[in-house]
Design a protein around this motif. Structure first.
Motif, PDB file in Angstrom:
ATOM      1  N   PHE A  30      -7.210  14.353  -0.713  1.00  0.00           N
ATOM      2  CA  PHE A  30      -6.521  15.633  -0.891  1.00  0.00           C
ATOM      3  C   PHE A  30      -5.793  15.683  -2.238  1.00  0.00           C
ATOM      4  N   ILE A  31      -5.144  14.577  -2.596  1.00  0.00           N
ATOM      5  CA  ILE A  31      -4.394  14.558  -3.854  1.00  0.00           C
ATOM      6  C   ILE A  31      -5.343  14.659  -5.044  1.00  0.00           C
ATOM      7  N   GLU A  32      -6.488  13.970  -5.003  1.00  0.00           N
ATOM      8  CA  GLU A  32      -7.444  14.050  -6.104  1.00  0.00           C
ATOM      9  C   GLU A  32      -7.991  15.463  -6.248  1.00  0.00           C
ATOM     10  N   ALA A  33      -8.231  16.127  -5.117  1.00  0.00           N
ATOM     11  CA  ALA A  33      -8.713  17.511  -5.188  1.00  0.00           C
ATOM     12  C   ALA A  33      -7.674  18.429  -5.825  1.00  0.00           C
TER      13      ALA A  33
ATOM     14  N   GLN B  95       4.907  19.105  -1.776  1.00  0.00           N
ATOM     15  CA  GLN B  95       5.268  20.152  -0.825  1.00  0.00           C
ATOM     16  C   GLN B  95       4.146  20.436   0.151  1.00  0.00           C
ATOM     17  N   ASP B  96       2.887  20.465  -0.320  1.00  0.00           N
ATOM     18  CA  ASP B  96       1.757  20.692   0.585  1.00  0.00           C
ATOM     19  C   ASP B  96       1.558  19.516   1.538  1.00  0.00           C
ATOM     20  N   LEU B  97       1.786  18.287   1.055  1.00  0.00           N
ATOM     21  CA  LEU B  97       1.655  17.130   1.941  1.00  0.00           C
ATOM     22  C   LEU B  97       2.665  17.195   3.083  1.00  0.00           C
ATOM     23  N   VAL B  98       3.886  17.599   2.786  1.00  0.00           N
ATOM     24  CA  VAL B  98       4.910  17.683   3.827  1.00  0.00           C
ATOM     25  C   VAL B  98       4.613  18.816   4.797  1.00  0.00           C
ATOM     26  N   ASP B  99       4.195  19.993   4.255  1.00  0.00           N
ATOM     27  CA  ASP B  99       3.990  21.161   5.116  1.00  0.00           C
ATOM     28  C   ASP B  99       2.721  21.066   5.940  1.00  0.00           C
ATOM     29  N   SER B 100       1.634  20.543   5.367  1.00  0.00           N
ATOM     30  CA  SER B 100       0.335  20.623   6.037  1.00  0.00           C
ATOM     31  C   SER B 100      -0.196  19.297   6.546  1.00  0.00           C
ATOM     32  N   HIS B 101       0.311  18.180   6.081  1.00  0.00           N
ATOM     33  CA  HIS B 101      -0.256  16.891   6.467  1.00  0.00           C
ATOM     34  C   HIS B 101       0.768  15.960   7.107  1.00  0.00           C
ATOM     35  N   GLY B 102       1.978  16.427   7.337  1.00  0.00           N
ATOM     36  CA  GLY B 102       2.986  15.604   7.991  1.00  0.00           C
ATOM     37  C   GLY B 102       3.379  14.379   7.202  1.00  0.00           C
ATOM     38  N   PHE B 103       3.445  14.508   5.881  1.00  0.00           N
ATOM     39  CA  PHE B 103       3.789  13.371   5.040  1.00  0.00           C
ATOM     40  C   PHE B 103       5.262  13.017   5.234  1.00  0.00           C
ATOM     41  N   ALA B 104       5.545  11.722   5.455  1.00  0.00           N
ATOM     42  CA  ALA B 104       6.911  11.281   5.720  1.00  0.00           C
ATOM     43  C   ALA B 104       7.542  10.543   4.561  1.00  0.00           C
ATOM     44  N   GLY B 105       6.813  10.365   3.468  1.00  0.00           N
ATOM     45  CA  GLY B 105       7.359   9.652   2.327  1.00  0.00           C
ATOM     46  C   GLY B 105       8.233  10.534   1.449  1.00  0.00           C
TER      47      GLY B 105
ATOM     48  N   ALA C 141       2.805  17.258  -9.426  1.00  0.00           N
ATOM     49  CA  ALA C 141       3.188  16.386  -8.309  1.00  0.00           C
ATOM     50  C   ALA C 141       4.118  17.099  -7.330  1.00  0.00           C
ATOM     51  N   THR C 142       4.957  18.002  -7.817  1.00  0.00           N
ATOM     52  CA  THR C 142       5.880  18.713  -6.914  1.00  0.00           C
ATOM     53  C   THR C 142       5.121  19.582  -5.927  1.00  0.00           C
ATOM     54  N   ALA C 143       4.138  20.330  -6.420  1.00  0.00           N
ATOM     55  CA  ALA C 143       3.363  21.188  -5.536  1.00  0.00           C
ATOM     56  C   ALA C 143       2.563  20.364  -4.528  1.00  0.00           C
TER      57      ALA C 143
ATOM     58  N   THR D 253       0.839  -1.193   0.000  1.00  0.00           N
ATOM     59  CA  THR D 253       0.000   0.000   0.000  1.00  0.00           C
ATOM     60  C   THR D 253       0.872   1.241   0.000  1.00  0.00           C
ATOM     61  N   SER D 254       0.542   2.202  -0.868  1.00  0.00           N
ATOM     62  CA  SER D 254       1.332   3.429  -0.959  1.00  0.00           C
ATOM     63  C   SER D 254       1.134   4.287   0.273  1.00  0.00           C
ATOM     64  N   LEU D 255       2.185   5.012   0.645  1.00  0.00           N
ATOM     65  CA  LEU D 255       2.088   5.943   1.765  1.00  0.00           C
ATOM     66  C   LEU D 255       1.157   7.105   1.470  1.00  0.00           C
ATOM     67  N   CYS D 256       0.840   7.298   0.180  1.00  0.00           N
ATOM     68  CA  CYS D 256      -0.056   8.395  -0.201  1.00  0.00           C
ATOM     69  C   CYS D 256      -1.532   8.015  -0.119  1.00  0.00           C
ATOM     70  N   GLU D 257      -1.805   6.728   0.144  1.00  0.00           N
ATOM     71  CA  GLU D 257      -3.195   6.275   0.155  1.00  0.00           C
ATOM     72  C   GLU D 257      -4.051   7.006   1.184  1.00  0.00           C
ATOM     73  N   PRO D 258      -3.548   7.269   2.389  1.00  0.00           N
ATOM     74  CA  PRO D 258      -4.391   8.018   3.344  1.00  0.00           C
ATOM     75  C   PRO D 258      -4.724   9.431   2.886  1.00  0.00           C
ATOM     76  N   HIS D 259      -3.958   9.966   1.963  1.00  0.00           N
ATOM     77  CA  HIS D 259      -4.176  11.351   1.501  1.00  0.00           C
ATOM     78  C   HIS D 259      -4.806  11.372   0.108  1.00  0.00           C
TER      79      HIS D 259
END
Length: 550
Positions: free
Chosen positions: A90-93, A106-116, A101-103, A81-87
């Motif tokens: 947000f990604i579809e929106a 960056q938003d996943l790391v800054d606002s959602h605590g993404f560790a991947g 994908a770069t933007a 399972t991808s680490l992006c699955e919980p998000h």
């Protein structure tokens, strides 16, 4: 399927038994993947039909551990399972907002605590993006309606005068209805070459279509525009000569002329692939032979009909060719000089009514020169082309005063005044030459202030006295005119008529009264200024009085 040697077949079987994938086997052995796939199917069939005990090399291969890391298997190792699955939401929106994908990373790391890592987001975004397949319409046209043209690359050809080979430009023109084509290679292209190739295509087909669809190359379109593209003037004039309308395709829209695109690809892959030619002429002869014997006789894949048969059906619908071919020209801009001429190839051509200092558009043909207004495109002048540099094509009536060539004009105007005036001017020019032209202009200019008969009489008296001078003629004209006015005033006031002793009625220089009347009528009808017009009634009265006295 390619047949492998025994050692290659054994290697493939061994790698298959170890669980290697087709891609790995192709990379290790250098064998094509399609061949590996075929031998994998044969190996699997042998394994299922004749199970055997592993002995010898098979036993050794079975005891050999698989390579590390083990080859992935979709059955035994399901995708993690991808680490992006919980998000996902947000990604579809963000994808609906057309963010990359770069933007999103960056938003996943800054606002959602993404560790991947970023690559994880990039792979997930690639799977979410669903690109709808583009729909294309099946374009259909009437016979003789459209022709598509484009450039491609020809086969390597020897450059004249060298041992080097270079690919020339391949011009292809294809009729949209029948798919019949005209093919020709040239070393270089230009505005005139592009137009000449179209003319050769029209004559090859034996007629002209209604429209020609082309790319936005500079030889055909100067300024691409969706609504009003600006065509090259030489190309536009050629199409107008043959009654064809240009329809440039939109920028970056090659599918609009897909027929000629496929014709170019078919020519390059089938006719010219792997060939070399020693000259342009040899390659053009081969293309004509190939079109006639193979391309025209083929069965078109979409229409399921022979191209030649469709062309014979389309030929009657093409417009008839004009009797004369196109006369090509070069178009330049020139500024009107202070002599009202433009300079073209070291020669001067009259440009009136264009104003001095304005710009005009000049078309240079083989035998003539045409001048057009730059704003309206109106034809201003047309001249035969000068055969020698330095020629001035300017009519005499448009030239300003020049002492060396205005003598005839002065003498002609003097002859209109009278015989004595013309003789006096001829004597003045014979005595003083070009410098005497000033006196001639002065004598001729007296006609703007005095009646012609007064000037003629003054010139006759000057000739009789032997005084060839402008001032003498001017003084005599003034005296004669003053005497005429006094006589008119005396007659109008009721004074007694002058005695015969003061008025000479008979003299060799005095003409008949009716002749004077004709002279006055002629002067009033031809070149009389405001001052002369004011004095005409008075002079007429004087004539009537003299006639009554006579």
């Amino acid at each position: 399927m390619n047949v492998l040697k025994p050692n290659q077949r054994t290697t493939v079987y061994t790698l298959l038994e170890r669980g290697s994938t087709q891609r790995e086997i192709a990379r290790i052995t250098g064998i094509d993947r399609k061949t590996v796939r075929s031998y994998q199917r044969r190996w699997q069939a042998e394994q299922s039909n004749s199970p055997r005990v592993a002995t010898g090399s098979d036993a050794v291969a079975a005891q050999t551990p698989p390579p590390w890391p083990p080859a992935p298997s979709s059955a035994s190792n399901p995708a993690a399972t991808s680490l992006c699955e919980p998000h996902r939401a947000f990604i579809e929106a963000q994808l609906r907002l057309r963010r990359n994908a770069t933007a999103i990373y960056q938003d996943l790391v800054d606002s959602h605590g993404f560790a991947g890592q970023y690559n994880s987001v990039k792979r997930f975004v690639a799977r979410l993006r669903h690109k709808e397949p583009e729909q294309f319409d099946r374009l259909s046209f009437l016979p003789g309606e459209e022709m598509q043209v484009d450039y491609g690359e020809g086969a390597p050809t020897r450059v004249p005068g060298s041992d080097r080979y270079r690919k020339p430009r391949l011009f292809v023109a294809t009729l949209r209805y029948s798919r019949a084509s005209f093919r020709c290679v040239v070393w270089k292209s230009s505005q005139q070459v592009w137009a000449e190739l179209h003319e050769r295509a029209f004559r090859h087909f034996g007629g002209c279509p209604q429209y020609v669809v082309l790319d936005n190359l500079k030889e055909g379109v100067i300024k691409p525009d969706l609504y009003e593209p600006e065509l090259n003037p030489v190309f536009a004039a050629t199409l107008a000569h043959y009654g064809v309308v240009a329809d440039p395709a939109r920028v970056r829209d090659p599918n609009r002329k897909g027929t000629v695109e496929n014709a170019i690809g078919h020519t390059q892959a089938t006719a010219l692939k792997g060939r070399r030619f020693e000259s342009i002429e040899t390659q053009n002869e081969f293309l004509a032979h190939w079109e006639r014997n193979w391309a025209a006789k083929r069965i078109h894949g979409t229409e399921r009909r022979q191209v030649q048969a469709m062309f014979e059906e389309e030929r009657p619908h093409l417009k008839a060719l004009p009797l004369l071919g196109m006369q090509y020209f070069e178009e330049v801009q020139r500024t009107v000089c202070d002599d009202s001429c433009v300079r073209v190839d070291h020669s001067s051509y009259a440009a009136r009514p264009a104003a001095i200092g304005s710009k005009v558009r000049v078309r240079i043909f083989a035998q003539r020169i045409q001048l057009f207004d730059l704003q309206t495109g109106t034809l201003l002048r047309s001249h035969p082309k000068a055969q020698r540099p330095g020629t001035v094509v300017l009519p005499q009536d448009e030239r300003v005063f020049n002492p060396s060539r205005e003598t005839r004009l002065i003498l002609r105007q003097a002859a209109q005044i009278g015989e004595h005036a013309a003789r006096l001017c001829q004597l003045l020019f014979a005595i003083e030459g070009r410098v005497g032209q000033r006196k001639l202009w002065g004598i001729v200019g007296l006609a703007r202030r005095y009646p012609a008969h007064c000037i003629e009489t003054a010139c006759a008296q000057a000739l009789e006295q032997g005084i060839y001078s402008y001032k003498r003629v001017q003084a005599l004209s003034e005296s004669l005119f003053a005497d005429a006015l006094e006589a008119i005033e005396a007659h109008a006031g009721g004074d007694v008529a002058p005695t015969p002793a003061t008025l000479t009625q008979q003299h060799g220089l005095i003409r008949d009264a009716h002749e004077y009347g004709d002279l006055f009528a002629h002067a009033a009808a031809s070149a009389m200024t405001t001052a002369t017009a004011a004095t005409t009634p008075t002079a007429t009265t004087l004539t009537s009085t003299q006639g009554g006295r006579a």
